[in-house]
Scaffold this motif. Structure first.
Motif, PDB file in Angstrom:
ATOM      1  N   PRO A 154      34.811  64.193  76.744  1.00 39.93           N
ATOM      2  CA  PRO A 154      34.258  62.872  77.074  1.00 39.93           C
ATOM      3  C   PRO A 154      33.521  62.852  78.409  1.00 39.93           C
ATOM      4  CG  PRO A 154      36.547  62.670  76.366  1.00 39.93           C
ATOM      5  CD  PRO A 154      36.254  64.132  76.433  1.00 39.93           C
TER       6      PRO A 154
ATOM      7  N   SER B  60      31.390  64.711  79.614  1.00 39.63           N
ATOM      8  CA  SER B  60      29.956  65.001  79.481  1.00 39.63           C
ATOM      9  C   SER B  60      29.195  63.766  79.023  1.00 39.63           C
ATOM     10  CB  SER B  60      29.741  66.143  78.493  1.00 39.63           C
ATOM     11  OG  SER B  60      30.190  65.760  77.198  1.00 39.63           O
ATOM     12  N   LEU B  61      29.933  62.703  78.648  1.00 39.66           N
ATOM     13  CA  LEU B  61      29.293  61.512  78.089  1.00 39.66           C
ATOM     14  C   LEU B  61      29.541  60.258  78.924  1.00 39.66           C
ATOM     15  CD1 LEU B  61      30.066  62.494  74.439  1.00 39.66           C
ATOM     16  CD2 LEU B  61      27.773  61.915  75.239  1.00 39.66           C
ATOM     17  N   PHE B  62      30.055  60.455  80.149  1.00 42.23           N
ATOM     18  CA  PHE B  62      30.221  59.323  81.067  1.00 42.23           C
ATOM     19  C   PHE B  62      28.855  58.887  81.600  1.00 42.23           C
ATOM     20  CE2 PHE B  62      34.851  60.373  82.563  1.00 42.23           C
ATOM     21  CZ  PHE B  62      35.299  60.147  81.288  1.00 42.23           C
ATOM     22  N   TYR B  63      28.855  57.805  82.378  1.00 40.56           N
ATOM     23  CA  TYR B  63      27.630  57.408  83.084  1.00 40.56           C
ATOM     24  C   TYR B  63      27.178  58.530  84.003  1.00 40.56           C
ATOM     25  CZ  TYR B  63      27.802  52.556  81.612  1.00 40.56           C
ATOM     26  OH  TYR B  63      27.772  51.420  80.860  1.00 40.56           O
TER      27      TYR B  63
ATOM     28  N   THR C  92      23.511  62.015  81.017  1.00 36.12           N
ATOM     29  CA  THR C  92      24.528  62.899  81.587  1.00 36.12           C
ATOM     30  C   THR C  92      24.641  64.181  80.763  1.00 36.12           C
ATOM     31  OG1 THR C  92      25.694  60.803  81.887  1.00 36.12           O
ATOM     32  CG2 THR C  92      26.857  62.816  82.552  1.00 36.12           C
ATOM     33  N   LEU C  93      24.774  64.004  79.452  1.00 41.68           N
ATOM     34  CA  LEU C  93      24.954  65.144  78.558  1.00 41.68           C
ATOM     35  C   LEU C  93      23.763  66.103  78.653  1.00 41.68           C
ATOM     36  CD1 LEU C  93      26.519  66.536  76.273  1.00 41.68           C
ATOM     37  CD2 LEU C  93      25.479  64.931  74.663  1.00 41.68           C
TER      38      LEU C  93
ATOM     39  N   GLY D  22      33.512  51.376  85.270  1.00 45.26           N
ATOM     40  CA  GLY D  22      32.868  50.538  84.266  1.00 45.26           C
ATOM     41  C   GLY D  22      32.574  51.312  82.993  1.00 45.26           C
ATOM     42  N   SER D  23      32.971  52.587  82.981  1.00 43.14           N
ATOM     43  CA  SER D  23      32.803  53.404  81.763  1.00 43.14           C
ATOM     44  C   SER D  23      33.752  52.918  80.677  1.00 43.14           C
ATOM     45  CB  SER D  23      33.135  54.866  82.073  1.00 43.14           C
ATOM     46  OG  SER D  23      32.067  55.501  82.700  1.00 43.14           O
TER      47      SER D  23
ATOM     48  N   PRO E  62      37.712  56.655  78.057  1.00 44.70           N
ATOM     49  CA  PRO E  62      37.335  58.028  77.669  1.00 44.70           C
ATOM     50  C   PRO E  62      37.968  58.453  76.343  1.00 44.70           C
ATOM     51  CG  PRO E  62      38.006  57.956  79.976  1.00 44.70           C
ATOM     52  CD  PRO E  62      38.299  56.600  79.409  1.00 44.70           C
TER      53      PRO E  62
ATOM     54  N   ILE F  36      35.739  57.882  73.308  1.00 44.95           N
ATOM     55  CA  ILE F  36      34.411  58.502  73.162  1.00 44.95           C
ATOM     56  C   ILE F  36      34.461  59.562  72.052  1.00 44.95           C
ATOM     57  CG2 ILE F  36      32.658  59.914  74.317  1.00 44.95           C
ATOM     58  CD1 ILE F  36      33.124  58.312  76.834  1.00 44.95           C
TER      59      ILE F  36
ATOM     60  N   VAL G  79      33.584  62.437  70.757  1.00 42.87           N
ATOM     61  CA  VAL G  79      32.902  63.684  71.112  1.00 42.87           C
ATOM     62  C   VAL G  79      32.518  64.485  69.859  1.00 42.87           C
ATOM     63  CG1 VAL G  79      33.172  65.872  72.337  1.00 42.87           C
ATOM     64  CG2 VAL G  79      34.076  63.768  73.343  1.00 42.87           C
TER      65      VAL G  79
ATOM     66  N   SER H  20      26.170  52.054  75.139  1.00 42.36           N
ATOM     67  CA  SER H  20      27.053  52.688  76.129  1.00 42.36           C
ATOM     68  C   SER H  20      28.517  52.370  75.897  1.00 42.36           C
ATOM     69  CB  SER H  20      26.661  52.249  77.535  1.00 42.36           C
ATOM     70  OG  SER H  20      25.430  52.825  77.892  1.00 42.36           O
ATOM     71  N   LYS H  21      28.828  51.148  75.489  1.00 43.13           N
ATOM     72  CA  LYS H  21      30.230  50.769  75.354  1.00 43.13           C
ATOM     73  C   LYS H  21      30.746  51.125  73.963  1.00 43.13           C
ATOM     74  CE  LYS H  21      29.003  48.636  79.146  1.00 43.13           C
ATOM     75  NZ  LYS H  21      29.157  49.245  80.473  1.00 43.13           N
TER      76      LYS H  21
ATOM     77  N   ALA I  87      28.739  55.847  73.772  1.00 47.33           N
ATOM     78  CA  ALA I  87      28.949  56.633  74.992  1.00 47.33           C
ATOM     79  C   ALA I  87      27.814  56.358  75.979  1.00 47.33           C
ATOM     80  CB  ALA I  87      28.999  58.123  74.668  1.00 47.33           C
ATOM     81  N   PRO I  88      28.176  56.154  77.235  1.00 48.22           N
ATOM     82  CA  PRO I  88      27.138  55.841  78.223  1.00 48.22           C
ATOM     83  C   PRO I  88      26.244  57.032  78.561  1.00 48.22           C
ATOM     84  CG  PRO I  88      29.343  55.756  79.240  1.00 48.22           C
ATOM     85  CD  PRO I  88      29.541  56.029  77.790  1.00 48.22           C
ATOM     86  N   GLY I  89      26.752  58.240  78.367  1.00 45.39           N
ATOM     87  CA  GLY I  89      26.002  59.431  78.795  1.00 45.39           C
ATOM     88  C   GLY I  89      24.764  59.734  77.968  1.00 45.39           C
TER      89      GLY I  89
END
Lengths: 376, 376
Positions: free
Chosen positions: A56, A58-61, A260-261, B31-32, B35, B38, B40, B226-227, B230-232
């Motif tokens: 996860p 790798s997929l944060f903000y 991010t990813l 604010g993510s 985890p 997500i 993956v 994002s929510k 995933a935000p990334g």
């Protein structure tokens, strides 16, 4: 109420060209790298690796300024593109986003000098914010520093924007002597130089970047992984004096647009040496294709162009209205980009020909169409 | 020369909080999304699928405005988030990028009304361009339309910026009655409403979007994956009146920041129904965690907060300087975001608590720390 940018933004001829290019047999309009060079499998494996390794996370903000892991890998990569600088690195969503950030940082009205011709899409970011834009001639050796010096005796620019390597659309390199003069001028006359250098990784042997001559924090280097890897990832970077880099990072809080990813994916492809290996192969690939274009034009008796030094583009003087030529060329299956909008002065008869999408046979066939249309 | 944005940009307290959050045991600053939610593996499979299906094409430059395939999938997805509109869709690099584009489009000086409190990071994009920013109180039913009406009798706003669902940081929903009044006011007083609605996909049952009441092209809806995903990936979208959507698309030529590949990945996860299935599960997941926070605070005798309706955040009045409380909390292993900068008026004692990163046990332990610090 609508802002100046909102009122004045227009469809770019490059975007228009790329739409046109999709509907013809021979697409010499595209600024994308050669699709056959895009390493789909390696990129796929890098996604797999990053997702398995980091999960996860790798997929944060994205943090503002870029992922630390990628910044470190870019730092190790700089020598491969001949860049010697201890200035900080800011990761961006490609070079275009970097130019937008820089324009947003520097310009509020103000005066900007650009090359004539310059790359129309990056130019827009400056044009829509400057009150004065001054074109300076590009010849076979890049921007004329004599003309620039003259200009700086009359007005003080805030920014000078140049594409020193494999110029888009002119195809030329700025020579070493002029690079030194340009940086000295920046120090003397107190302006900043934006060195937009996305082609350097696929350029092969070119003079050292302007940034290498920068002793007083006047040069900002903009780079990209779009040409050496793939444009669809939207990863590039800026090397800038600390106080500017800090501000650019903070300004990324306003858009947080860099995946991010994708940053981790590029980081892994740098770490494995894969991107490095491509800096050794791709210049020759493009050089060969450009030679086919130059030879075909010469064989066809078309000679009104600067010999391109490297990169994707050749700028040709059609000696007649480029839009009219394009219309007929499209009917015969060829697209290119009329280059008028790359010029602040002149350019009505100029065409930007790209070698990336067509293969060698298609390049030859494209020149045949062009010859027919021009002579027709 | 440096622009106003360049001079005035600052480190956001959210960014600061997210840096702090990395170094403590209990991170109530993020604010993510959670985890653990997500997906993956599904995202990894989508990358595989897109690269296999589309090859190099998935890695070309993004066109301005977004990939057609994704636009079509988003269009089919709108009913799942309760949005009824025939207005065009523009794909963006997440909601933050959308807000930056909108601010860049609308504001050049000018007057903007924001909620008090509002989300500080999106607010920056407006604040740095407006000459007048006017705060309007948020209570348990969202923005006070009475106060807004009063304001519009004195000044004519260009823009009103609201977060109608699962407000960040206030946690509340704008009620239905006020939604209607807000859209009517926009028509009467000739201003635009930006409806920033990234939490709607994980909100569960909430009133219809403002956009649904928009009969005269006054409301712009901003959404995000994002929510819900995933935000990334940095993918979001805007639904806007045609003339505005057209301009936003063109303005994307200035940054071209939205990854082509990531657009296709989201498109496939929409098409397969995967994202849709999450809109049915995630609201309950977050509701359960929020209940743990509310119950723990109540058990601890802490009661100075609005009951959050949905989303990630609870806004708590600590009744003492929030920065001082944070300092001591961090020493004891808890991070949150002091909410002063979310307010244009007041807010010194306010804290934004997030339920996304900590699990239920950690939420309880976080409240214990908070109780010790406040009472200590």
């Amino acid at each position: 109420m609508v802002s100046r940018i909102g009122r004045e933004i227009e469809l770019s001829p490059v975007e228009m060209g790329s739409r046109l290019g999709r509907n013809v047999k021979i697409n010499m309009a595209s600024g994308s790298p050669d699709p056959s060079t895009i390493p789909v499998d390696e990129i796929g494996r890098a996604y797999e690796e990053v997702l398995a390794d980091l999960g996860p996370r790798s997929l944060f903000y994205p943090g503002a300024g870029g992922q630390q892991e990628l910044i470190e890998e870019v730092n190790k990569y700089l020598p491969a593109i001949g860049l010697r600088s201890k200035d900080p690195i800011v990761i961006t969503s490609g070079a275009q986003h970097a130019i937008e950030l820089l324009s947003k940082y520097f310009l509020e009205n103000g005066t900007v000098v650009v090359e004539n011709p310059t790359f129309v899409e990056t130019f827009s970011a400056f044009k829509l914010r400057a009150s004065v834009t001054i074109p300076v001639t590009v010849d076979g050796k890049g921007i004329s520093t004599d003309e620039l010096e003259l200009v700086t005796k009359i007005v003080k620019p805030d920014l000078v924007y140049v594409i020193p390597d494999c110029h888009n659309p002119a195809g030329v390199n700025l020579n070493e002597e002029r690079r030194k003069i340009l940086v000295e001028l920046a120090e003397e006359r107190d302006f900043y130089v934006i060195e937009d250098d996305p082609y350097r990784p696929i350029a092969g042997c070119v003079p050292a970047p302007l940034k290498n001559y920068d002793r007083s924090g006047r040069v900002i280097h903009v780079s990209s992984f779009s040409k050496i890897l793939a444009p669809g990832l939207r990863i590039g970077f800026v090397v800038a004096p600390p106080e500017i880099a800090e501000k650019l990072s903070l300004m990324e809080q306003l858009d947080f647009s860099t995946s991010t990813l994708n940053q981790y994916v590029v980081s892994r492809l740098l770490r494995s040496g894969f991107i490095l290996s491509r800096t050794k192969i791709l210049p020759e690939h493009y050089r060969k294709k450009m030679k086919v274009l130059v030879d075909s034009l010469t064989d066809a008796g078309i000679s009104e162009f600067n010999q391109p030094s490297c990169g994707f583009f050749l700028l040709l003087d059609l000696k007649r209205d480029a839009h009219r030529v394009l219309e007929e060329a499209v009917r015969q299956g060829l697209a290119f980009v009329p280059a008028k909008d790359f010029f602040l002065r002149g350019g009505e008869t100029m065409a930007r020909l790209s070698i990336t999408v067509p293969n060698e046979e298609q390049i030859k066939a494209g020149v045949e169409i062009l010859k027919r249309v021009i002579r027709g």
